[in-house]
Design a protein around this motif. Structure first.
Motif, PDB file in Angstrom:
ATOM      1  N   ILE A  22      23.056 -35.770  13.660  1.00  0.00           N
ATOM      2  CA  ILE A  22      22.478 -34.623  13.466  1.00  0.00           C
ATOM      3  C   ILE A  22      21.731 -34.371  14.463  1.00  0.00           C
ATOM      4  CG2 ILE A  22      21.015 -33.095  12.125  1.00  0.00           C
ATOM      5  CD1 ILE A  22      22.400 -34.070   9.714  1.00  0.00           C
ATOM      6  N   THR A  23      21.653 -33.373  15.401  1.00  0.00           N
ATOM      7  CA  THR A  23      20.533 -33.184  16.261  1.00  0.00           C
ATOM      8  C   THR A  23      19.840 -31.400  15.791  1.00  0.00           C
ATOM      9  OG1 THR A  23      21.343 -34.412  18.013  1.00  0.00           O
ATOM     10  CG2 THR A  23      19.655 -32.807  18.527  1.00  0.00           C
ATOM     11  N   SER A  24      18.879 -31.528  15.613  1.00  0.00           N
ATOM     12  CA  SER A  24      18.141 -29.926  15.420  1.00  0.00           C
ATOM     13  C   SER A  24      16.866 -29.920  15.940  1.00  0.00           C
ATOM     14  CB  SER A  24      18.384 -29.735  13.884  1.00  0.00           C
ATOM     15  OG  SER A  24      17.497 -30.595  13.221  1.00  0.00           O
ATOM     16  N   LYS A  25      16.358 -28.622  16.256  1.00  0.00           N
ATOM     17  CA  LYS A  25      15.193 -28.090  16.521  1.00  0.00           C
ATOM     18  C   LYS A  25      14.362 -28.294  15.256  1.00  0.00           C
ATOM     19  CE  LYS A  25      13.967 -25.418  20.188  1.00  0.00           C
ATOM     20  NZ  LYS A  25      13.755 -24.447  20.915  1.00  0.00           N
TER      21      LYS A  25
END
Length: 144
Positions: A22-25
Motif C-alpha cells: 500500500i502507498t498512500s498520502k
C-alpha cells in the motif's frame, strides 16, 4: 500543489512472499519525519493485522507478527506509552500500535533504511537502491 503531506507505504510479507503493498498520502501534515514514520508504522501494522485475522480463519497463525520500521524515533514512540509535548498532538487512532505491542500481537523491529522494502513505493531512490529492492521483491533474495 505542494501540501507538505508525507507518503505512507507498507508491504505485507507472509512466509517470504509479498502478499500486498500500500502507498498512500497521509491525511495530516506531520511536524517531523519521526511522526510521519510513526503514522506509517501504525497504518502498516493495521494492514498486517487485517491479513493476520483473515489467515487465522483458515490456518494457525503464530504471533507476534513482526513489523519492520526504519526510524528509531518512531519505534521509541510506539514502545513508550507516555505522551509528552512532542507526541500529544498525534491522533489517538495511530496510538493503537502501542496496544498491539503491549498485547504481544506485534513485535516492532528496526530495519536499516536501505533494507526497508516499503521505501521503493514511497521514495525516489537512486537506480542501484531501486534495483536492489525490486530484485528482493521479485524473489531474488528472501524477504524477511
Amino acid at each position: 500543489i505542494v501540501d507538505r503531506k508525507s507518503f505512507s507505504g507498507c508491504c505485507v510479507v507472509i512466509d517470504g512472499a509479498l502478499i500486498n503493498f500500500i502507498t498512500s498520502k497521509q491525511p495530516t501534515v506531520s511536524t517531523s519525519s519521526t511522526e510521519a514514520e510513526y503514522i506509517s508504522a501504525s497504518d502498516g501494522c493495521r494492514e498486517g493485522l487485517y491479513f493476520n485475522n483473515l489467515l487465522s480463519e483458515l490456518l494457525t497463525v503464530i504471533l507476534p507478527m513482526v513489523a519492520l520500521v526504519d526510524n528509531i524515533g518512531a519505534g521509541c514512540i510506539a514502545q513508550n506509552v507516555v505522551n509528552n509535548s512532542r507526541t500529544k498532538h498525534i491522533d489517538v487512532k495511530y496510538h493503537m500500535i502501542r496496544d498491539w505491542i503491549a498485547k504481544k500481537v506485534i513485535d516492532l523491529t528496526w530495519v536499516a533504511s536501505n533494507q526497508n522494502l516499503a521505501d521503493i513505493f514511497t521514495k525516489a531512490l537512486a537506480v542501484p537502491a531501486h534495483q536492489a529492492l525490486a530484485h528482493r521483491l521479485l524473489g531474488g533474495t528472501p524477504l524477511p
